[in-house]
Scaffold this active site. Structure first.
Site, short mmCIF file in Angstrom:
data_model
loop_
_atom_site.label_atom_id
_atom_site.label_comp_id
_atom_site.label_asym_id
_atom_site.label_seq_id
_atom_site.Cartn_x
_atom_site.Cartn_y
_atom_site.Cartn_z
N HIS A 278 0.85 -1.16 -0.15
CA HIS A 278 -0.01 0.02 0.04
C HIS A 278 0.66 1.42 0.00
O HIS A 278 0.46 2.40 -0.60
CB HIS A 278 -1.03 -0.05 1.30
CG HIS A 278 -2.32 -0.64 1.00
ND1 HIS A 278 -3.09 -0.08 -0.08
CD2 HIS A 278 -2.98 -1.63 1.52
CE1 HIS A 278 -4.11 -0.85 -0.13
NE2 HIS A 278 -4.11 -1.67 0.90
N GLU B 160 -6.48 -1.44 -3.78
CA GLU B 160 -6.52 -2.63 -3.00
C GLU B 160 -5.85 -3.61 -4.13
O GLU B 160 -5.37 -4.62 -3.42
CB GLU B 160 -7.75 -2.78 -2.53
CG GLU B 160 -8.54 -2.04 -1.41
CD GLU B 160 -7.53 -1.85 -0.20
OE1 GLU B 160 -6.83 -2.87 0.07
OE2 GLU B 160 -7.45 -0.63 0.34
N ASP C 225 -3.11 -6.29 -3.25
CA ASP C 225 -3.14 -7.80 -3.36
C ASP C 225 -2.05 -8.49 -4.10
O ASP C 225 -1.31 -9.44 -3.64
CB ASP C 225 -4.63 -8.04 -3.89
CG ASP C 225 -5.63 -8.03 -2.96
OD1 ASP C 225 -5.23 -7.74 -1.49
OD2 ASP C 225 -6.86 -7.79 -3.25
N HIS D 72 -12.37 -2.83 -1.98
CA HIS D 72 -11.59 -4.32 -2.03
C HIS D 72 -12.62 -4.85 -3.04
O HIS D 72 -13.67 -4.59 -3.16
CB HIS D 72 -11.53 -4.92 -0.78
CG HIS D 72 -10.92 -4.19 0.26
ND1 HIS D 72 -11.54 -3.15 1.23
CD2 HIS D 72 -9.74 -4.40 0.98
CE1 HIS D 72 -10.38 -2.81 2.05
NE2 HIS D 72 -9.35 -3.58 1.72
#
Length: 790
Positions: free
Chosen positions: A631, A687, A691, A752
Site C-alpha cells: 500500500h 487494493e 493484493d 476491495h
C-alpha cells in the site's frame, strides 16, 4: 487510504462511537460489510506439550508417521462424508518411509497441524481443476460446509475469527470481579457492557424518552410536535448542536487529522458527507435501488412514529428528506474519482473557506467546537479541504432551501433525522427492530444478533483499548510478536530486491523507493501502554460511565471521542497511536506515518500460528503483511514520501510507466463480474495493486526463508508440496459467502474486490503459481496476458 476512507472512520466514530477518529488508513478487509453478528462460535485453543519426538527410534518414527496419517485420513474422510458428501479430497499417505530424519521432521504432527490439515482438506473441492478456477478448488468445500448464518449477509474466515474474539471478550467481561480490577478503564468497560445488556430492563422502560429530550434541546421537530418553530429555525445553531454538541454527522465531515503535506502536524480537515444510505447511487439510480429507497422511507417513518409522530404526516415529511439527501448525492463526487490525493488537497485560511463556502460562519463553527478544549480559532488559521467543489455546490443547495419555510422545515427534519438515526440503536428493542427492513434491503439479511454479541461489539467500539487490554492478557502470549516482526523483515527484503528488477523504474526513483520501504515502521499486537493500568486510565480519564444509563453512556462516549480529537490540534503527531483496537480482525497501512499495523485479533489461526508450517503462515498472514507494505506504493500511497508527506518524489517518466501498469490492473478487474455486475476496477485499484504486490512479496519471502530453514515442515494427509501449501493457504483465508445484496453493495461501495477475485486476480498474474500447479499457458489461471506493477 484516501480522505473518503479517513472520514468514513469519522462517521463510524460519530455513529458507532469507535475511537478511529482520524486515521488515514488502508485495511486488508472490508470491515464496513460486517453489519451484524448472529451465531455462537466456540473458541478452541490448541496447545502443544513438551515434545518427545527426539527420543524415538527411526522405526518408531516411521510407524508413528504412518499411524498418524491413517488416523488423519479416517478423521478427514469421516468429516467429509458426514458434512459434505460429494467433496472427496484425497489426503495421501507418504509414499515411502526411508528412515531419514529429514523425512520425518518435514511432517508436522502437532495438534495444531492436524487441525489445520483437516480444515484445509474439508475446504478443497477436488472435482475442480485448480488451473481452471483456483478459488473454487480451494474454497467450494468451505462454502458448502459454512452456510451464511441466519441474520448475516456475509460469512468468511474474518467473520468466524471475529465471533471467536467476541466470545473471549464476553467471558472476560462477565467473569470480571469489578472490585478487584486495578484499571478504572477496564471497570468502565464492564459497567458499559452491563448497561447495554440491561438486566434491569431500564432501556425498555425509558422507550424513546432519552432521544425525545435531545430533539427538544436542538430545537424541536414538527413531526413529533416537540416545539419546532420554522420562524425561529437557526441553521448555524442546529448544525453546531449536532456536530459539536453530540458528535453526530450532517452535510459534511470534519475532524482534526494529520496534514498530508506536513505529516508531523495536525490540522482541521473537511470533506464531503451527509448521506445516510451506503452509496450515492442508492439515491441517483432510483429504478435499481427502489427496494432500498422504499425500505429507507419505511424505516424513517417507523422511527418517527415511535417518537410520537403521525404515520401519514411522517411519511410525507421523510419523503422530502430523501429528496434533500438526493440533492446531496447529486453534488457528491464518486469515490473512484477521488483517488488522486494531490488534486484533492487544498490548504486555505478560515477566511478563504468562508468565501468559498458561505453557507456557514466557519470561524464561529470551529470556535463553538474548540471552546470545549479551551482553544480558539482565528480567521487566519489553516484548514485542509478535500471537497472544494462539493462545498461550493452545497452552499447553493443550502441557500435554495433557506428561501422558503418548506425548505427550512425539510432541512430541520434532515438534521433531526441525523440524531434519530444515529441514536435510536441505543433505545428500546422496538427502535432497534425498526432497522431490520432497511438492513434486509441493503444487505439481504435482517441482522438481529444475540444481545451479548451486540454489546461486546458496542463496548469495543466505545472503550476499545480497555477491552483490548483484557483480550491481550487472555490470548496474546508467547513468541507471536518477534516471529511476526521476523516475517515483516523478510517481506521487506524481498520487496526491495524486486524493486531492482523493475526495468520501468529509473534509478533515482528506485533508490528513493528503497529508502521508503526501509522507513516503513510496524506495530504488532497492541500498544504497550494498555497493559499499564495508570497509562490506560489516562486514555479514558474524562469518560464518565454509569450503571443502568446506556443511552447517556453513549452520549458521553461520543463527547469523549470528540474531545480527544479536538485536543490534537496544535499537538505533534503521535506516530505510535493505533487506529484499530487489539481485538480487530484486520490490518492497515497509514501513509502519513508510513506505518503498517497488525492487531492481535488477526494474529491467530488460520492467519497465523507459530506451530504451523511456515508455508501456511506466509500464505496467510504473510500475504496480509505484504498487502499492507505494498500500500505504500499503490496509486495513492506512492504519492507520499518516506516521511509520510504528500509530494511529487517520482521521476515523471517513471510515473507514466507506473500508470500504464496500473491501467492494466484496472482493466483486468473491471472485466470480472459478480452476480451479473462488473466490478469497479478504478475504485478498487489501490487494493488490487496491494493484493498483487503482497502475494508476490510474501511468496519470495517464503522462498528466502526455506533457503536457511533447519526444517521445512508440511502438513500430514495432504498431497501438496510446501510451495503449493503456500498458495492454498493464501486462497483459503478468503473463502466466503455473501447474499446478492451484499455483493451489490461491495461492488458499489467497497475499495476491495470481491474475495473470489482477490484470489483469482492475483494468482493469474503470478507465473510462480502456474509453475507450482503445472497450469499450461493459456489456461484460465495462466492467461497469456498478465499485469504486473510490483
Amino acid at each position: 487510504m484516501n480522505m473518503t476512507r479517513v472520514l468514513s472512520f469519522l462517521q463510524m466514530a460519530r455513529y458507532k462511537k469507535t475511537e478511529l477518529v482520524e486515521e488515514d488508513i488502508s485495511s486488508v478487509s472490508s470491515i464496513q460489510l460486517n453489519e451484524g453478528v448472529s451465531t455462537t462460535t466456540t473458541h478452541i485453543r490448541y496447545h502443544t506439550g513438551i515434545s518427545v519426538w527426539g527420543s524415538r527410534s527411526h522405526l518408531e518414527k516411521c510407524l508413528l508417521v504412518l499411524v498418524a496419517s491413517l488416523l488423519l485420513i479416517v478423521v478427514v474422510l469421516t468429516a467429509l462424508l458426514s458434512a459434505s458428501p460429494g467433496f472427496t479430497p484425497s489426503p495421501a499417505i507418504p509414499s515411502q518411509c526411508n528412515f531419514s530424519d529429514d523425512n520425518f521432521e518435514s511432517m508436522c504432527l502437532t495438534d495444531t497441524c492436524v487441525y489445520t490439515a483437516s480444515e484445509m482438506a474439508r475446504s478443497i473441492d477436488k472435482t475442480v481443476d485448480p488451473c481452471d478456477d483456483f478459488y473454487a478448488y480451494a474454497c467450494n468445500g468451505w462454502i458448502k460446509n459454512n452456510p451464511i448464518p441466519d441474520g448475516k449477509s456475509m460469512w468468511s474466515i474474518f467473520g468466524k475469527i471475529e465471533l471467536q474474539n467476541q466470545l473471549i471478550v464476553k467471558n472476560i467481561l462477565e467473569k470480571m470481579d469489578i472490585d478487584k480490577v486495578k484499571s478504572k478503564a477496564e471497570q468502565k468497560a464492564r459497567i458499559y457492557y452491563d448497561a447495554c445488556m440491561d438486566a434491569n430492563e431500564t432501556i425498555e422502560a425509558l422507550g424513546g424518552a432519552p432521544l425525545q429530550e435531545i430533539i427538544r434541546k436542538i430545537g424541536g421537530w414538527n413531526i413529533s410536535n416537540s416545539g419546532f418553530n420554522v420562524q425561529k429555525f437557526d441553521f448555524q445553531a442546529i448544525l453546531q448542536n449536532l456536530q459539536n454538541g453530540y458528535n453526530l454527522g450532517g452535510l459534511f465531515n470534519w475532524a482534526v487529522g494529520e496534514d498530508d503535506k506536513s505529516s508531523s502536524k495536525h490540522v482541521i480537515i473537511i470533506d464531503q458527507g451527509g448521506l445516510n444510505l451506503p452509496t450515492r447511487d442508492n439515491y441517483l439510480n432510483k429504478t435499481s435501488h427502489k427496494k432500498i429507497l422504499d425500505a429507507y422511507l419505511e424505516f424513517m417513518t417507523k422511527i418517527s412514529v415511535l417518537l410520537g409522530g403521525n404515520e401519514t404526516h411522517a411519511k410525507e415529511q421523510m419523503s422530502l428528506v430523501i429528496d434533500f439527501e438526493t440533492e446531496l448525492a447529486n453534488i457528491t463526487i464518486p469515490a473512484e474519482n477521488r483517488r488522486d490525493e494531490e488534486l484533492l488537497y487544498m490548504n486555505m485560511t478560515v477566511t478563504e473557506l468562508e468565501v468559498m463556502a458561505p453557507f456557514l460562519r466557519w470561524q464561529d463553527f470551529f470556535n463553538d467546537a474548540f471552546r470545549r478544549v479551551n482553544k480558539k480559532i482565528s480567521n487566519k488559521d489553516k484548514v485542509v479541504v478535500y471537497a472544494s467543489d462539493y462545498l461550493k455546490k452545497l452552499s447553493r443547495v443550502v441557500a435554495k432551501f433557506m428561501e422558503t419555510d418548506k425548505g427550512k422545515n425539510t432541512m430541520n427534519n434532515y438534521f433531526v433525522w441525523q440524531a434519530a438515526k444515529s441514536l435510536s440503536p441505543y433505545l428500546s428493542k422496538a427502535f432497534r427492530d425498526a432497522a431490520k427492513i432497511l438492513r434486509k434491503a441493503i444487505f439481504g439479511s435482517e441482522g438481529g444478533e444475540e444481545l451479548w454479541r451486540y454489546c461486546v461489539t458496542d463496548t469495543n467500539n466505545a472503550i476499545g483499548f480497555a477491552v483490548g487490554a483484557m483480550f491481550v492478557r487472555e490470548v496474546f502470549h508467547g513468541p507471536s510478536k518477534p516471529q511476526a516482526e521476523e516475517m515483516i523483515e523478510g517481506l521487506r527484503t524481498a520487496f526491495k530486491r524486486n524493486l531492482k528488477n523493475l526495468a520501468w523504474m529509473d534509478s533515482e526513483t528506485r533508490e528513493a523507493a528503497i529508502l521508503k520501504a526501509d522507513a516503513i515502521s510496524d506495530m504488532i499486537g497492541f500498544p504497550d501502554y494498555i497493559l499499564n493500568p495508570q497509562e490506560l486510565d489516562k486514555q479514558y480519564s474524562d469518560l464518565k460511565v454509569e450503571p443502568n444509563k446506556y443511552f447517556q453512556n453513549n452520549i458521553m462516549v461520543n463527547f469523549h471521542a470528540l474531545r480527544k480529537n479536538l485536543e490534537r490540534l496544535d499537538q505533534p503527531v503521535n506516530r505510535t497511536r493505533w487506529g484499530m483496537t487489539p481485538t480487530t480482525v484486520n490490518a492497515y497501512y497509514t501513509p502519513t506515518k508510513n506505518q503498517i499495523v497488525f492487531p492481535a485479533g488477526i494474529l491467530q489461526i488460520p492467519f497465523y500460528d507459530g506451530r504451523n508450517p511456515r508455508s501456511i503462515n506466509y500464505g496467510a498472514i504473510g500475504v496480509v503483511m505484504g498487502h499492507e507494505l505494498t500500500h505504500a506504493f499503490d496509486d495513492q500511497g506512492r504519492e507520499y514520501d518516506r516521511n509520510g508527506n504528500l509530494n511529487q518524489w517520482w521521476n515523471n517518466k517513471t510515473t507514466n510507466q507506473f500508470k500504464l501498469r496500473t491501467a492494466c490492473i484496472r482493466d483486468q478487474y473491471s472485466n470480472y463480474t459478480l452476480e451479473g455486475t462488473k466490478l469497479n476496477g478504478k475504485q478498487s485499484l489501490g487494493e488490487n495493486i496491494a493484493d498483487n504486490g503482497g502475494l508476490k512479496a510474501a511468496f519470495n519471502a517464503y522462498l528466502d526463508y526455506t533457503k536457511n530453514a533447519l526444517k521445512n515442515e508440511t502438513l500430514p494427509g495432504l498431497n501438496f508440496t510446501h510451495r503449493q501449501l503456500f498458495f492454498v493457504s493464501f486462497a483459503q483465508v478468503w473463502c466466503s459467502s455473501m447474499t446478492k445484496e451484499a455483493s451489490t453493495l461491495m461492488i458499489e461501495k467497497d475499495d476491495h474486490s470481491a474475495p473470489r477475485y482477490r484470489v483469482i486476480g492475483s494468482l493469474t498474474n503470478l507465473p510462480e503459481f502456474s509453475r507450482e500447479f503445472n497450469c499450461s499457458l493459456g489456461s484460465k489461471m495462466n492467461p497469456v496476458k498478465k499485469c504486473e506493477v510490483w
